[in-house]
Design a protein around this motif. Structure first.
Motif, PDB file in Angstrom:
ATOM      1  N   ALA A  94     -24.303  35.851 -12.090  1.00  0.00           N
ATOM      2  CA  ALA A  94     -23.323  35.819 -11.000  1.00  0.00           C
ATOM      3  C   ALA A  94     -24.007  35.575  -9.651  1.00  0.00           C
ATOM      4  O   ALA A  94     -23.356  35.197  -8.685  1.00  0.00           O
ATOM      5  CB  ALA A  94     -22.534  37.121 -10.962  1.00  0.00           C
ATOM      6  N   SER A  95     -25.295  35.783  -9.589  1.00  0.00           N
ATOM      7  CA  SER A  95     -26.076  35.581  -8.368  1.00  0.00           C
ATOM      8  C   SER A  95     -26.011  34.118  -7.921  1.00  0.00           C
ATOM      9  O   SER A  95     -26.060  33.199  -8.739  1.00  0.00           O
ATOM     10  CB  SER A  95     -27.533  35.983  -8.642  1.00  0.00           C
ATOM     11  OG  SER A  95     -28.339  35.736  -7.532  1.00  0.00           O
ATOM     12  N   ALA A  96     -25.889  33.902  -6.612  1.00  0.00           N
ATOM     13  CA  ALA A  96     -25.802  32.539  -6.062  1.00  0.00           C
ATOM     14  C   ALA A  96     -27.090  31.760  -6.308  1.00  0.00           C
ATOM     15  O   ALA A  96     -28.169  32.331  -6.468  1.00  0.00           O
ATOM     16  CB  ALA A  96     -25.519  32.607  -4.566  1.00  0.00           C
ATOM     17  N   VAL A  97     -26.979  30.437  -6.317  1.00  0.00           N
ATOM     18  CA  VAL A  97     -28.154  29.575  -6.429  1.00  0.00           C
ATOM     19  C   VAL A  97     -28.879  29.598  -5.091  1.00  0.00           C
ATOM     20  O   VAL A  97     -28.278  29.374  -4.034  1.00  0.00           O
ATOM     21  CB  VAL A  97     -27.743  28.135  -6.803  1.00  0.00           C
ATOM     22  CG1 VAL A  97     -28.931  27.195  -6.716  1.00  0.00           C
ATOM     23  CG2 VAL A  97     -27.121  28.097  -8.198  1.00  0.00           C
ATOM     24  N   ALA A  98     -30.173  29.883  -5.137  1.00  0.00           N
ATOM     25  CA  ALA A  98     -30.985  29.933  -3.916  1.00  0.00           C
ATOM     26  C   ALA A  98     -31.579  28.570  -3.588  1.00  0.00           C
ATOM     27  O   ALA A  98     -31.554  28.137  -2.439  1.00  0.00           O
ATOM     28  CB  ALA A  98     -32.100  30.969  -4.062  1.00  0.00           C
ATOM     29  N   ASN A  99     -32.133  27.889  -4.591  1.00  0.00           N
ATOM     30  CA  ASN A  99     -32.798  26.607  -4.383  1.00  0.00           C
ATOM     31  C   ASN A  99     -32.827  25.810  -5.682  1.00  0.00           C
ATOM     32  O   ASN A  99     -32.741  26.389  -6.770  1.00  0.00           O
ATOM     33  CB  ASN A  99     -34.240  26.793  -3.899  1.00  0.00           C
ATOM     34  CG  ASN A  99     -34.332  26.928  -2.400  1.00  0.00           C
ATOM     35  OD1 ASN A  99     -33.751  26.131  -1.667  1.00  0.00           O
ATOM     36  ND2 ASN A  99     -35.037  27.940  -1.944  1.00  0.00           N
ATOM     37  N   GLY A 100     -32.997  24.521  -5.545  1.00  0.00           N
ATOM     38  CA  GLY A 100     -33.131  23.658  -6.711  1.00  0.00           C
ATOM     39  C   GLY A 100     -34.057  22.498  -6.404  1.00  0.00           C
ATOM     40  O   GLY A 100     -34.298  22.177  -5.238  1.00  0.00           O
ATOM     41  N   TRP A 101     -34.572  21.886  -7.467  1.00  0.00           N
ATOM     42  CA  TRP A 101     -35.483  20.747  -7.334  1.00  0.00           C
ATOM     43  C   TRP A 101     -35.141  19.719  -8.393  1.00  0.00           C
ATOM     44  O   TRP A 101     -34.829  20.070  -9.535  1.00  0.00           O
ATOM     45  CB  TRP A 101     -36.932  21.191  -7.500  1.00  0.00           C
ATOM     46  CG  TRP A 101     -37.341  22.183  -6.460  1.00  0.00           C
ATOM     47  CD1 TRP A 101     -37.940  21.929  -5.261  1.00  0.00           C
ATOM     48  CD2 TRP A 101     -37.144  23.610  -6.510  1.00  0.00           C
ATOM     49  NE1 TRP A 101     -38.120  23.101  -4.566  1.00  0.00           N
ATOM     50  CE2 TRP A 101     -37.642  24.153  -5.310  1.00  0.00           C
ATOM     51  CE3 TRP A 101     -36.592  24.480  -7.447  1.00  0.00           C
ATOM     52  CZ2 TRP A 101     -37.616  25.507  -5.023  1.00  0.00           C
ATOM     53  CZ3 TRP A 101     -36.555  25.843  -7.170  1.00  0.00           C
ATOM     54  CH2 TRP A 101     -37.075  26.339  -5.963  1.00  0.00           C
ATOM     55  N   VAL A 102     -35.173  18.455  -8.021  1.00  0.00           N
ATOM     56  CA  VAL A 102     -34.895  17.348  -8.930  1.00  0.00           C
ATOM     57  C   VAL A 102     -36.060  16.365  -8.863  1.00  0.00           C
ATOM     58  O   VAL A 102     -36.811  16.349  -7.887  1.00  0.00           O
ATOM     59  CB  VAL A 102     -33.572  16.643  -8.576  1.00  0.00           C
ATOM     60  CG1 VAL A 102     -32.380  17.558  -8.844  1.00  0.00           C
ATOM     61  CG2 VAL A 102     -33.552  16.177  -7.123  1.00  0.00           C
ATOM     62  N   THR A 150     -40.644   8.254  -7.084  1.00  0.00           N
ATOM     63  CA  THR A 150     -42.026   8.755  -7.126  1.00  0.00           C
ATOM     64  C   THR A 150     -42.354   9.562  -8.383  1.00  0.00           C
ATOM     65  O   THR A 150     -43.523   9.766  -8.698  1.00  0.00           O
ATOM     66  CB  THR A 150     -42.306   9.668  -5.922  1.00  0.00           C
ATOM     67  OG1 THR A 150     -41.507  10.856  -6.036  1.00  0.00           O
ATOM     68  CG2 THR A 150     -42.016   8.954  -4.605  1.00  0.00           C
ATOM     69  N   GLY A 151     -41.338  10.080  -9.063  1.00  0.00           N
ATOM     70  CA  GLY A 151     -41.586  10.939 -10.223  1.00  0.00           C
ATOM     71  C   GLY A 151     -42.002  12.353  -9.844  1.00  0.00           C
ATOM     72  O   GLY A 151     -42.390  13.139 -10.701  1.00  0.00           O
ATOM     73  N   GLU A 152     -41.896  12.686  -8.564  1.00  0.00           N
ATOM     74  CA  GLU A 152     -42.262  14.018  -8.075  1.00  0.00           C
ATOM     75  C   GLU A 152     -41.016  14.852  -7.832  1.00  0.00           C
ATOM     76  O   GLU A 152     -39.963  14.317  -7.473  1.00  0.00           O
ATOM     77  CB  GLU A 152     -43.049  13.903  -6.759  1.00  0.00           C
ATOM     78  CG  GLU A 152     -44.340  13.103  -6.866  1.00  0.00           C
ATOM     79  CD  GLU A 152     -45.389  13.801  -7.702  1.00  0.00           C
ATOM     80  OE1 GLU A 152     -45.468  15.042  -7.657  1.00  0.00           O
ATOM     81  OE2 GLU A 152     -46.125  13.083  -8.424  1.00  0.00           O
ATOM     82  N   LEU A 153     -41.151  16.178  -7.981  1.00  0.00           N
ATOM     83  CA  LEU A 153     -40.034  17.060  -7.663  1.00  0.00           C
ATOM     84  C   LEU A 153     -39.792  17.067  -6.159  1.00  0.00           C
ATOM     85  O   LEU A 153     -40.740  17.057  -5.370  1.00  0.00           O
ATOM     86  CB  LEU A 153     -40.318  18.489  -8.134  1.00  0.00           C
ATOM     87  CG  LEU A 153     -40.200  18.752  -9.628  1.00  0.00           C
ATOM     88  CD1 LEU A 153     -40.593  20.195  -9.937  1.00  0.00           C
ATOM     89  CD2 LEU A 153     -38.802  18.471 -10.147  1.00  0.00           C
ATOM     90  N   CYS A 154     -38.524  17.075  -5.785  1.00  0.00           N
ATOM     91  CA  CYS A 154     -38.155  17.179  -4.380  1.00  0.00           C
ATOM     92  C   CYS A 154     -37.008  18.177  -4.271  1.00  0.00           C
ATOM     93  O   CYS A 154     -36.298  18.419  -5.251  1.00  0.00           O
ATOM     94  CB  CYS A 154     -37.771  15.815  -3.808  1.00  0.00           C
ATOM     95  SG  CYS A 154     -36.286  15.076  -4.531  1.00  0.00           S
ATOM     96  N   PRO A 155     -36.818  18.785  -3.109  1.00  0.00           N
ATOM     97  CA  PRO A 155     -35.733  19.756  -2.955  1.00  0.00           C
ATOM     98  C   PRO A 155     -34.371  19.090  -3.171  1.00  0.00           C
ATOM     99  O   PRO A 155     -34.064  18.058  -2.570  1.00  0.00           O
ATOM    100  CB  PRO A 155     -35.877  20.241  -1.507  1.00  0.00           C
ATOM    101  CG  PRO A 155     -37.281  19.905  -1.119  1.00  0.00           C
ATOM    102  CD  PRO A 155     -37.624  18.665  -1.883  1.00  0.00           C
TER     103      PRO A 155
END
Length: 199
Positions: free
Chosen positions: A112-120, A125-130
């Motif tokens: 039930a806790s809200a989403v704080a952050n995510g990365w795709v 570039t193939g790198e994770l970004c916010p």
């Protein structure tokens, strides 16, 4: 001579305490960075620190996507992750599964806790970004991009890269470039209809 020995003993004690604290802290941070999961796509990390909520972690081997259960680490050109405010971290094989979960975590047994952050993973570039600052092209044709799960919103860290992608296909326009705040039930159903059939 006696005073020098007391000074040396005090220094030894302080040094030993400092080393013990450093080792303990290193053990804690190493444990947080592993992202060890429960095998169901969500890693319980308990009460996380602010740093835990602001950084992506390595994708754990064998960790199933929180939506489709494909192993997220096996799809490095598409995978994604997010963390809830309670420290629960979820991993995804693709941005499409990320979108479905982000819109409706409870459907996928999220807390039930809200989403704080995510990365795709940035398509360029193939790198994770916010995820919060990424630009997603709302891809609607299955043959335009060689991706997993047939279709996914295609993420870019830089808007110019998203615009160049859109320009390479006649089917898309600037209105197909969206950001995370535009993710809704319709988008989730577009990309993962099989999980929303009863919605």
């Amino acid at each position: 001579m006696e005073d020098a020995r007391k000074h040396l003993d005090r220094r030894t004690v302080v040094g030993t305490l400092g080393m013990t604290a450093a080792v303990a802290l290193a053990g804690c941070s190493a444990g947080d960075d592993t992202g060890d999961g429960t095998g169901d796509g969500a890693a319980e990390t308990g009460e996380g620190s602010t740093a835990d909520l602001e950084s992506a972690v390595a994708f754990p081997d064998g960790e199933g996507c929180a939506v489709c259960n494909m192993v997220a680490a096996e799809h490095p050109t598409w995978n994604a992750q997010l963390v809830h405010e309670d420290g629960t971290r979820s991993f995804f094989c693709s941005s499409g599964c990320f979108a479905a979960y982000y819109v409706d975590p409870a459907r996928f047994d999220g807390p039930a806790s809200a989403v704080a952050n995510g990365w795709v993973t940035d398509y360029e570039t193939g790198e994770l970004c916010p995820a919060e600052t990424a630009y997603f092209v709302r891809v609607t044709e299955t043959d335009h991009v060689d991706d997993i799960m047939r279709m996914n919103p295609t993420p870019f860290a830089d808007r110019a890269d998203a615009e160049a992608f859109v320009d390479s296909f006649e089917a898309y326009g600037d209105n197909d470039i969206i950001q995370l705040d535009a993710f809704d039930q319709n988008l989730a159903v577009l990309y993962r209809p099989q999980f929303f059939e009863s919605a």
